[in-house]
Design a protein around this motif. Structure first.
Motif: not given
Length: 246
Positions: A155-171
């Motif tokens: 669960v922690r890894e999924m949340a971290t990955s999702f937030n990292g994905f949004l942060a990396d979009t630069d949008y």
């Protein structure tokens, strides 16, 4: 991008389901194939034993109740209505459906990843808040997804990955902090960028124990950040303290 959408992408699942079927009667996806008669017979005892338990411990009991602080039943989430709960097998099938349009090789890899996540169950609920409650010109809607996995690390890894994905979009813009929940993250669409026929949006993700919490909020641009903060805080507090009035 595809990996981010699946690894942490319960929010993306909600968006996919919301947009999947606008035409009445148009099939969009199917649950796993029906079990054999022998399998059904084996499951009857489990179903009977779990029926009462679900009412007391099902994921749906962890949602903020309708009627709380102006949170009313929202628009249907695809074909599932405004309030739905799924078994682990059904949730897994739904997640796989969200990547069905990707290239075959990529899709297969992501489907294997979804299987490894060992989803135990998922619930979705949609809310709507009118302008009288938050001084907006139009209603604000929020779709929340709760997903239970078989271990907290996943669960922690999924949340971290999702937030990292949004942060990396630069949008997306970094959204408001959620008091009392340091691991919660919210991201907002760029302020003032929504077109005339578009809404601003916020994506919030957190985890509480073995439950991943994802909320997608849509409203007039600029989106009311105070509402986003209050609602997500209320939802996470509800999971922390499930004994609150249903």
């Amino acid at each position: 991008m595809a990996a981010g959408a699946v690894v942490g992408g319960v929010g993306f699942t909600v968006v996919t389901v919301q947009d999947a079927d606008r035409a009445a009667g148009k099939p969009t996806w199917k649950f796993p194939a029906a079990k054999s008669d022998d399998d059904k017979a084996d499951d009857k005892a489990d179903d009977k034993a779990g029926a009462d338990k679900k009412s007391a411990s099902g994921l749906s009991t962890l949602f903020v109740p309708f009627g709380t602080d102006g949170y009313e039943r929202g628009p249907d989430v695809g074909e599932f209505g405004a309030d739905a709960e799924f078994s682990g097998a059904q949730a897994t099938a739904l997640r796989k459906e969200s990547v069905k349009d990707l290239p075959r090789s990529t899709r297969r890899e992501l489907e294997k990843l979804i299987d490894k996540q060992r989803i135990q169950g998922m619930a979705m609920r949609s809310y709507s808040v009118g302008r009288m409650d938050y001084n907006t010109t139009d209603a604000i809607t929020t779709a929340v997804t709760l997903t239970r996995l078989d271990n907290r690390t996943a669960v922690r890894e999924m949340a971290t990955s999702f937030n990292g994905f949004l942060a990396d979009t630069d949008y997306f813009r970094k959204g408001p902090k959620i008091k009392g929940h340091q691991d919660a993250q919210c991201y907002l669409t760029p302020k003032g960028k929504a077109k005339d026929d578009e809404l601003a949006a916020a994506f919030c993700t957190a985890y509480v124990g073995d439950v991943l919490v994802s909320a997608t909020t849509d409203g007039p641009d600029p989106l009311d950040a105070k509402f986003v903060t209050k609602f997500f805080t209320d939802q996470l507090d509800r999971i922390d303290n499930p004994g609150q009035a249903v």
